[in-house]
Write a protein that holds these residues in place. Structure first.
Motif, mmCIF file in Angstrom:
data_model
loop_
_atom_site.group_PDB
_atom_site.id
_atom_site.type_symbol
_atom_site.label_atom_id
_atom_site.label_comp_id
_atom_site.label_asym_id
_atom_site.label_seq_id
_atom_site.Cartn_x
_atom_site.Cartn_y
_atom_site.Cartn_z
ATOM 1 N N TYR A 113 0.820 -1.211 0.000
ATOM 2 C CA TYR A 113 0.000 0.000 0.000
ATOM 3 C C TYR A 113 0.853 1.259 0.000
ATOM 4 N N PHE A 121 -5.118 -1.160 6.670
ATOM 5 C CA PHE A 121 -5.314 -2.130 7.749
ATOM 6 C C PHE A 121 -4.111 -2.090 8.668
ATOM 7 N N PHE A 298 -20.684 -14.960 20.970
ATOM 8 C CA PHE A 298 -21.497 -15.775 20.067
ATOM 9 C C PHE A 298 -20.698 -16.385 18.921
ATOM 10 N N GLY A 299 -19.492 -15.901 18.682
ATOM 11 C CA GLY A 299 -18.795 -16.287 17.461
ATOM 12 C C GLY A 299 -18.035 -17.587 17.566
ATOM 13 N N GLY A 300 -17.305 -17.900 16.507
ATOM 14 C CA GLY A 300 -16.570 -19.145 16.447
ATOM 15 C C GLY A 300 -15.142 -19.033 16.960
ATOM 16 N N TYR A 301 -14.703 -17.821 17.302
ATOM 17 C CA TYR A 301 -13.328 -17.646 17.759
ATOM 18 C C TYR A 301 -13.325 -17.180 19.219
ATOM 19 N N PHE A 307 -9.880 -9.485 14.707
ATOM 20 C CA PHE A 307 -10.965 -9.386 13.733
ATOM 21 C C PHE A 307 -11.679 -8.050 13.859
ATOM 22 N N LEU A 310 -9.682 -5.153 12.474
ATOM 23 C CA LEU A 310 -9.669 -5.148 11.010
ATOM 24 C C LEU A 310 -11.014 -4.710 10.444
ATOM 25 N N LEU A 311 -12.108 -5.201 11.060
ATOM 26 C CA LEU A 311 -13.433 -4.847 10.542
ATOM 27 C C LEU A 311 -13.674 -3.350 10.655
ATOM 28 N N LEU A 314 -11.529 -1.304 8.085
ATOM 29 C CA LEU A 314 -12.092 -1.185 6.747
ATOM 30 C C LEU A 314 -13.306 -0.275 6.741
ATOM 31 N N VAL B 150 -20.074 -0.003 -0.263
ATOM 32 C CA VAL B 150 -19.858 1.391 0.154
ATOM 33 C C VAL B 150 -18.577 1.499 0.991
ATOM 34 N N LEU B 151 -18.359 0.549 1.895
ATOM 35 C CA LEU B 151 -17.131 0.586 2.701
ATOM 36 C C LEU B 151 -15.899 0.472 1.799
ATOM 37 N N ILE B 176 -6.450 -7.112 -3.759
ATOM 38 C CA ILE B 176 -5.743 -7.440 -2.514
ATOM 39 C C ILE B 176 -6.534 -6.918 -1.321
ATOM 40 N N THR B 177 -7.035 -5.686 -1.451
ATOM 41 C CA THR B 177 -7.842 -5.114 -0.377
ATOM 42 C C THR B 177 -9.087 -5.955 -0.127
ATOM 43 N N LEU B 180 -8.153 -8.894 1.872
ATOM 44 C CA LEU B 180 -7.942 -8.590 3.291
ATOM 45 C C LEU B 180 -9.281 -8.340 3.991
ATOM 46 N N MET B 181 -10.223 -7.690 3.281
ATOM 47 C CA MET B 181 -11.558 -7.500 3.862
ATOM 48 C C MET B 181 -12.209 -8.848 4.128
ATOM 49 N N LEU B 183 -10.662 -11.595 4.795
ATOM 50 C CA LEU B 183 -10.023 -12.130 6.005
ATOM 51 C C LEU B 183 -10.735 -11.598 7.246
ATOM 52 N N ALA B 184 -11.001 -10.279 7.239
ATOM 53 C CA ALA B 184 -11.653 -9.682 8.400
ATOM 54 C C ALA B 184 -13.051 -10.247 8.595
ATOM 55 N N PHE B 185 -13.756 -10.496 7.494
ATOM 56 C CA PHE B 185 -15.127 -11.009 7.619
ATOM 57 C C PHE B 185 -15.155 -12.450 8.111
ATOM 58 N N MET B 186 -14.011 -13.153 8.007
ATOM 59 C CA MET B 186 -13.961 -14.509 8.576
ATOM 60 C C MET B 186 -14.265 -14.484 10.068
ATOM 61 N N GLY B 187 -14.057 -13.333 10.702
ATOM 62 C CA GLY B 187 -14.325 -13.222 12.135
ATOM 63 C C GLY B 187 -15.771 -13.472 12.491
ATOM 64 N N PHE B 188 -16.675 -13.268 11.531
ATOM 65 C CA PHE B 188 -18.095 -13.488 11.820
ATOM 66 C C PHE B 188 -18.477 -14.952 11.718
ATOM 67 N N SER B 189 -17.557 -15.796 11.195
ATOM 68 C CA SER B 189 -17.950 -17.183 10.975
ATOM 69 C C SER B 189 -18.272 -17.857 12.307
ATOM 70 N N GLY B 190 -19.297 -18.668 12.278
ATOM 71 C CA GLY B 190 -19.714 -19.343 13.498
ATOM 72 C C GLY B 190 -20.637 -18.510 14.353
ATOM 73 N N LEU B 191 -20.878 -17.261 13.947
ATOM 74 C CA LEU B 191 -21.745 -16.386 14.732
ATOM 75 C C LEU B 191 -23.171 -16.928 14.757
#
Lengths: 343, 194
Positions: A113, A121, A298-301, A307, A310-311, A314, B150-151, B176-177, B180-181, B183-191
């Motif tokens: 970047y 990030f 509630f999540g999986g981690y 996370f 990073l969220l 962005l 939008v983000l 690439i961005t 990486l986004m 990757l960040a959204f993987m955090g919601f998995s399992g929610l």
């Protein structure tokens, strides 16, 4: 010899980027000391190795781009990224784990970047999340508190010569997530009941809190992001805990577990990837805190600092659109896309 | 009610169409250079996606299943979506010329958005799809698409002025961005476990 021109204010520079970064690195030292006390020498080895990898990656990339390598290395930003990632990695991490994480953080998340000041990030957290997703087993093996391995054992772990299984145990956050809702099991796990919160982690977090307060007192960071972060984490935790104390952990446990304090004072406060205005920073940090609580509960981690940061990284440019402060001479702030989109 | 909230959260965050299921990447990369256009595209997509999700469900439940023509679902959904988009365009043009001008070229472009067909196909794959669940699913998918679009547009405006190495300028740093986004959204998995 070129003529140096500069615009006002013509203040004599007392601080430069390198000095700021060094202050932040010094402020992590109490946390590093407590991590070593609780979990052995692994973290120190991680941090040192991470710094070496970061400097090599940054140097090679800058050389390939034909930039002044020494000038950019002296801003200590690569070192700080490496230190933060090294602190976040488990003390049992083998050498290749740190290598992959730091290499990805420096090359992809930062240098692609354009280097310091351009990265959307937080590089350390990008490296951490990449490792957590790619190597979930290696990334969740922490030393059980009070059973810190010796220096030689730590070196063996680092070289990948010692199986981790005999030394590792679940962290308090992991334990709580597994047994949430089961009162007898929660009471029987001693790791959840330290003097203040989860064993071992309470002191680590207090040490990072101390380092963070030092940063605020030196005016390296402002109070907005840490306060918003901790409030955003504690408020939903308090409400949920009052409703159902068996299903949800108490706020103090949340604040003193995992990466909460490291995240609040050292990671979310990265001025490049955070929102810009004060109002924006409060919104940004509050949302990080809330997301951490949501994913932890509630999540999986088990932990969610990386996370969540990073969220919100962005989302930060978008938050900036809607939190532009009023400029002097205008009665209304130029918010949103009506005027803020063009500059 | 809880069921619909869960479907909504699942479609917006956990199974986000762009960043988790990798559908609709063409408009995601194509119209994210400016935040205003991204917002126009989001509005138009939200409307069409919700409408076409419902229409596709009705086609499925009342035409394809009774006549045992399930194997025709892909082609019939494409037809339904194209008709829905054309109809929307004509209707908006007559009813609100202002909105028509705001949405502009994005309305017909949506026909080629693979997320629209994806939503319709994924929706009827669920055994217990109902009218309301299709509506919620379509709306949630559209909200998730709009959110990340939008983000992403806001981020790309910033990256456009960054000192990116020559070889990585433009779409490549954009991808690439997006990675990486993701990757960040993987955090919601399992929610949410659906």
């Amino acid at each position: 010899m070129s003529l140096i021109t500069s615009t006002s204010p013509h203040a004599s520079v007392k601080n430069n980027t390198g000095a700021f970064m060094r202050q932040v690195i010094y402020a992590t030292l109490p946390g590093l000391a407590v991590l070593t006390w609780q979990f052995g020498w692994g973290t120190v080895i991680n941090v040192l190795w991470a710094v070496v990898v970061a400097l090599i990656c940054e140097g090679l990339f800058l050389k390939a781009r034909g930039r002044n390598v020494a000038f950019y290395l002296k801003d200590y930003s690569a070192v700080l990224t490496a230190v933060l990632l090294g602190l976040a990695l488990p003390p049992t991490a083998p050498w290749w784990l740190t290598l992959v994480g730091v290499g990805f953080a420096i090359i992809v998340a930062k240098q692609l970047y354009g280097g310091l000041g351009m990265n959307p990030f937080n590089p350390a957290m990008v490296g951490y999340v990449l490792l957590l997703i790619s190597f979930p087993v290696a990334m969740t093996q922490w030393i059980a508190p009070g059973e810190a391995p010796g220096f030689v054992q730590s070196l063996q772990l680092f070289a990948g010569q010692l199986p981790v299984d005999g030394l590792s145990g679940a962290t308090p956050l992991d334990t709580f997530r597994t047994w949430a809702g089961n009162e007898t099991e929660l009471a029987s796990h001693g790791i959840l009941h330290g003097d203040l919160a989860g064993q071992g982690w309470e002191w680590v977090n207090l040490a990072f809190l101390l380092g963070g307060l030092y940063l605020i007192s030196r005016k390296i960071i402002t109070w907005h992001i840490p306060a918003g972060f901790l409030a955003g984490l504690a408020a939903p935790a308090l409400i949920a805990w009052l409703i159902d104390p068996v299903r949800f952990a108490d706020p103090l446990f949340h604040l003193l577990s995992g990466g909460a304090m490291l995240g609040a004072f050292f990671i979310a406060t990265d001025p490049v990837s955070a929102a810009t205005s004060r109002m924006g920073r409060l919104v940004y940090a509050l949302l990080i805190g809330v997301l951490i609580w949501v994913i932890r509960s509630f999540g999986g981690y088990p932990d969610a600092v990386a996370f969540s940061v990073l969220l919100l990284n962005l989302s930060a440019p978008f938050i900036d659109y809607y939190t532009q402060p009023r400029t002097y001479g205008h009665s209304k702030p130029n918010r949103g896309t009506a005027g803020g989109g063009k500059s | 009610m809880t069921e619909y909230v869960l479907i909504l959260i699942s479609a917006v965050l956990v199974n986000n169409f762009v960043l988790v299921q990798f559908l609709g990447l063409c408009p995601f990369m194509g119209v994210s250079n400016k935040i205003e256009t991204a917002m126009g595209m989001s509005l138009a997509t939200t409307f069409v996606l919700t409408l076409s999700s419902v229409l596709a469900y009705l086609t499925w439940a009342y035409i394809l299943v009774p006549f045992e023509l399930e194997y025709l679902r892909t082609i019939s959904f494409i037809l339904v979506i194209a008709v829905a988009v054309q109809f929307t365009e004509m209707f908006v043009k007559k009813a609100s010329p202002l909105l028509y001008r705001v949405l502009g070229v994005f309305l017909p472009l949506i026909t080629s958005n693979c997320a629209v067909l994806g939503v319709a196909l994924l929706n009827v794959r669920q055994e217990d799809a109902t009218f309301m669940s299709s509506l919620t699913y379509g709306f949630g998918a559209a909200l998730g698409f709009s959110l990340v679009l939008v983000l992403f547009a806001a981020m790309r405006e910033r990256i456009a002025v960054a000192d990116v190495p020559e070889a990585f300028r433009g779409p490549s740093i954009g991808l690439i961005t997006a990675g990486l986004m993701s990757l960040a959204f993987m955090g919601f998995s399992g929610l949410i476990k659906l």
